[in-house]
Design an enzyme around this catalytic site. Structure first.
Site, PDB file in Angstrom:
ATOM      1  CB  THR A  82      -5.244  11.245   8.480  1.00  0.00           C
ATOM      2  OG1 THR A  82      -4.843  11.405   7.194  1.00  0.00           O
ATOM      3  CG2 THR A  82      -6.670  11.532   8.265  1.00  0.00           C
ATOM      4  NE  ARG A  83      -6.271   5.981  12.297  1.00  0.00           N
ATOM      5  CZ  ARG A  83      -6.518   4.519  12.383  1.00  0.00           C
ATOM      6  NH1 ARG A  83      -6.902   4.238  13.560  1.00  0.00           N
ATOM      7  NH2 ARG A  83      -5.893   3.734  11.463  1.00  0.00           N
ATOM      8  NE  ARG A  99     -11.407   3.174   7.542  1.00  0.00           N
ATOM      9  CZ  ARG A  99     -11.595   2.717   6.188  1.00  0.00           C
ATOM     10  NH1 ARG A  99     -12.777   2.721   5.562  1.00  0.00           N
ATOM     11  NH2 ARG A  99     -10.694   2.298   5.577  1.00  0.00           N
ATOM     12  NE  ARG A 104      -8.431  -4.823  18.694  1.00  0.00           N
ATOM     13  CZ  ARG A 104      -7.532  -3.985  19.045  1.00  0.00           C
ATOM     14  NH1 ARG A 104      -7.469  -3.849  20.323  1.00  0.00           N
ATOM     15  NH2 ARG A 104      -6.934  -3.213  18.184  1.00  0.00           N
ATOM     16  CB  SER A 136      -0.421   4.322   4.290  1.00  0.00           C
ATOM     17  OG  SER A 136       0.197   3.096   4.865  1.00  0.00           O
ATOM     18  NE  ARG A 138      -3.109   0.117   3.030  1.00  0.00           N
ATOM     19  CZ  ARG A 138      -3.406   0.492   4.316  1.00  0.00           C
ATOM     20  NH1 ARG A 138      -2.999  -0.019   5.338  1.00  0.00           N
ATOM     21  NH2 ARG A 138      -3.809   1.658   4.627  1.00  0.00           N
TER      22      ARG A 138
END
Length: 313
Positions: free
Chosen positions: A160-161, A155, A137, A15, A13
């Protein structure tokens, strides 16, 4: 300069965390086999999980964790890349036909990190504070100890978070310590959470390397990076998850420990609201047997009626 015919082709990916993990694998492969890093290609592949980040929907709602690996799997099966580098907790319990998880790097910190720019711990959050997560969870575990909190969708990649916290989208969240550490951002964790209370996701903290079935050369290359204790622990946790996947979509936690060839696995399933929690543990020398035993015991404890009520939601 990258050679025309790469020594190996890695699929990942795009990211920052995924790229850091792929670059780590490339470095370790180069060192293990005496080649230049530039001779190992990295191909960035966009996945459905990446494209769905803006929706803030939980993975359970939009198709499960295989969303982060599907396109990489397809590229491997098409012969476009040779090695898939994955955060093991994102890999679907059943691998696609023709692929297998052949090796695991030594596991990083398995704990979740409490993150906030306002308070120092979960206990210090005010009543009805907003806790950001799209993990069922994490939401269930938080609600188990703080049922007053409001869970809000949350998300995005690590950066970003963190920015969402600064923007006030939520008062706190959780991130995996492993991801923070691999990005050199471990110092940003407000507090590391006790894994006995906040049990990690199955396979959390481990980088898994997928290869094609029958590709003996790639299997041999990644075998040099395989960490046997991590491989055993992930095998047990995924075996437990395979039993639970056939029964419910409830929140699942797993915590492994071992020494001298003996492994202990603790497993946990919770209701979505955190009010119900079932735990089991088993020890032994066969990871798959241990995992299946814990999974079966959790199903037996919860019972079909309890499992069915959460499956329907």
């Amino acid at each position: 300069m990258q050679s025309p015919t790469p020594f190996a082709r890695i699929g990942t990916r795009g990211s920052p965390l995924a790229l850091a993990q792929a670059q780590l694998v490339r470095r370790l492969l180069a060192q293990a086999h005496g080649v230049d890093e530039d001779d190992i290609a990295i191909s960035v592949i966009s996945t459905g999980g990446d494209r769905s980040q803006a929706s803030n929907a939980s993975l359970t709602e939009i198709g499960g964790k295989g969303l982060f690996t599907k396109e990489i799997d397809e590229a491997m099966l098409a012969g476009e890349v040779d090695i898939g580098v994955h955060s093991s907790k994102d890999v679907a319990t059943a691998m696609p036909a023709g692929l297998r998880l052949a090796a695991f790097l030594e596991r990083e910190d398995v704990r979740d990190a409490f993150m906030s720019v306002k308070v120092q711990s979960l206990d210090h959050l005010g009543e009805r504070a907003r806790f950001g997560t799209s993990s069922i969870r994490r939401a269930a575990q938080v609600l188990r100890v703080r049922p007053d909190l409001e869970i809000v969708p949350f998300r995005g990649n690590v950066g970003t978070r963190l920015q969402k916290l600064l923007d006030g989208v939520a008062d706190a969240t959780m991130l995996a310590m492993a991801g923070l550490n691999r990005l050199g951002e471990g110092h940003r964790a407000t507090a590391a959470l006790d894994p006995e209370i906040f049990m990690p996701a199955p396979a959390q903290g481990a980088i898994g390397l997928a290869v094609r079935e029958g590709d003996a050369r790639m299997a041999e290359l990644v075998a040099a990076l395989d960490h046997a204790p991590t491989h055993a622990a992930i095998g047990a946790e995924r075996a437990m998850l395979a039993i639970l996947d056939g029964s419910c979509r409830t929140p699942v936690g797993a915590l492994s420990s071992g020494s001298d060839g003996r492994l202990t696995l603790r497993g946990q399933i919770l209701s979505l609201d955190g009010k119900d929690c079932f735990e089991s543990a088993a020890s032994g020398s066969d990871p798959l047997e241990i995992g299946r035993k814990v999974g079966a015991d959790l199903v037996a404890q919860a019972g079909s009626d309890w499992l069915a009520q959460w499956t329907r939601r």
